[in-house]
Structure formats: structure tokens, C-alpha cells
Motif scaffolding. Structure first.
Motif, PDB file in Angstrom:
ATOM      1  N   TYR A  24       0.833  -1.209   0.000  1.00 12.74           N
ATOM      2  CA  TYR A  24       0.000   0.000   0.000  1.00 12.74           C
ATOM      3  C   TYR A  24       0.861   1.249   0.000  1.00 12.74           C
ATOM      4  CZ  TYR A  24      -4.527  -2.271   0.626  1.00 12.74           C
ATOM      5  OH  TYR A  24      -5.666  -3.005   0.441  1.00 12.74           O
TER       6      TYR A  24
ATOM      7  N   ASP B 117       0.610   3.350  -3.254  1.00 10.69           N
ATOM      8  CA  ASP B 117      -0.339   4.445  -3.034  1.00 10.69           C
ATOM      9  C   ASP B 117       0.263   5.627  -2.291  1.00 10.69           C
ATOM     10  OD1 ASP B 117      -2.115   2.767  -4.291  1.00 10.69           O
ATOM     11  OD2 ASP B 117      -3.095   2.124  -2.455  1.00 10.69           O
TER      12      ASP B 117
ATOM     13  N   ARG C  74      -7.786  -0.336   4.902  1.00 11.08           N
ATOM     14  CA  ARG C  74      -7.401  -1.106   3.709  1.00 11.08           C
ATOM     15  C   ARG C  74      -6.971  -2.523   4.057  1.00 11.08           C
ATOM     16  NH1 ARG C  74      -4.530   2.764  -0.670  1.00 11.08           N
ATOM     17  NH2 ARG C  74      -5.922   4.540  -0.482  1.00 11.08           N
TER      18      ARG C  74
END
Length: 158
Positions: free
Chosen positions: A55, A59, A70
Motif C-alpha cells: 500500500y 499508493d 485497507r
């Protein structure tokens, strides 16, 4: 080399179930054998850290609460993981400039450690790109939804 044959298009449901039941243990075993790069071996990293690191790599920096959402775990779980990885120099924490009460988590700025994280994740990303390439965007979305559904339903018995 595996003697299992690739399933043909148009499988009946029971054939697909059989194929997946045979494939998933091999896939899990392969993931467990993914070597941790030398630079990261001294850290106490486990497969559960792969999602968190993925992640942040894909991201960018995010709040602990967003990571928890998440990862579908409690914020305290993420806080413990982040604290551990921060102590080891894998992650850094900063106050959110927009809200000092929030903590933003990011990968370390150390180029060697960051490069090792990228290389640890690169093989899986390369394999997924190759697997998804021949599929249409709709087929890719259906595959991801199918795996998410399987994960959710398989975990329902826990």
C-alpha cells in the motif's frame, strides 16, 4: 516442474473448484518461499507486512486509520506493526501537516532499504502483470472480485 495441466476455458463449476483447490496450496507455498532481500533479512518482516508495504509503495504515504481500513484490521494492530517497522528503520512516521492529531506513515527514505522493499515486491507484481495482460479490464475486475469473495467466504468460518 508441475504436471498439473492448465484448465481449459469453459470449466464446469466443479472442475474450477477442483483446479483451485489444487492450485491454492501451491500458490501459498510459493509465496512463503519468496526470499526476503539481504538488506531486509535482519528486520522481522513477515508475509503480513507485504500488504502494508505494498500500500505504501503503490499508493504513497497514508494515515494509520486508512492503512487499517485497507488491511481490514484494527487501527491498534496497524499501530503496533508501524511502531515495530519504524524502530527497525523500514517506515517513518510524521504528523499530518493538515491535522497534527493524525500520523502519516511512509516507507523509509533510506535508498537501500527502499530499493530492497521494491525488489521484494517486484517479482509478484511482474507475475501479476503478465497474468493480467491478456485479460480485458472487465475480466481483470471479475478475477479480483472472485478472489476477494473467496477470501471473505473462506475466512467466514474463522
Amino acid at each position: 516442474m508441475s504436471t498439473e495441466q492448465t484448465p481449459e476455458p469453459g470449466l464446469r463449476a466443479d472442475e474450477a473448484v477442483r483446479s483451485m483447490l489444487l492450485l491454492m496450496p501451491r500458490l501459498a507455498a510459493r509465496l512463503k518461499r519468496t526470499p526476503i532481500p539481504d538488506r531486509l533479512r535482519s528486520f522481522t518482516l513477515a508475509p503480513r507486512h507485504l500488504s502494508l508495504l505494498s500500500y505504501l509503495l503503490f499508493d504513497g504515504p497514508m494515515a494509520v486509520g486508512e492503512l487499517a481500513s485497507r488491511l481490514q484490521v484494527a487501527p491498534t494492530t496497524v499501530s503496533l506493526m508501524v511502531s515495530d517497522l519504524t524502530r527497525q528503520g523500514v517506515l517513518v512516521r510524521r504528523s499530518d501537516p493538515k491535522d497534527a492529531r493524525r500520523t502519516i506513515v511512509d516507507l523509509t527514505e533510506d535508498p537501500e532499504t527502499r530499493s530492497a522493499i521494491e525488489s521484494w515486491l517486484a517479482n509478484g507484481a511482474k507475475a501479476w502483470r503478465a497474468a493480467f495482460e491478456p485479460l480485458s479490464p472487465e475480466e481483470r475486475a471479475m478475477f479480483v472480485r472472485t478472489i476477494e469473495t473467496y477470501e471473505r467466504l473462506a475466512g467466514a468460518a474463522d
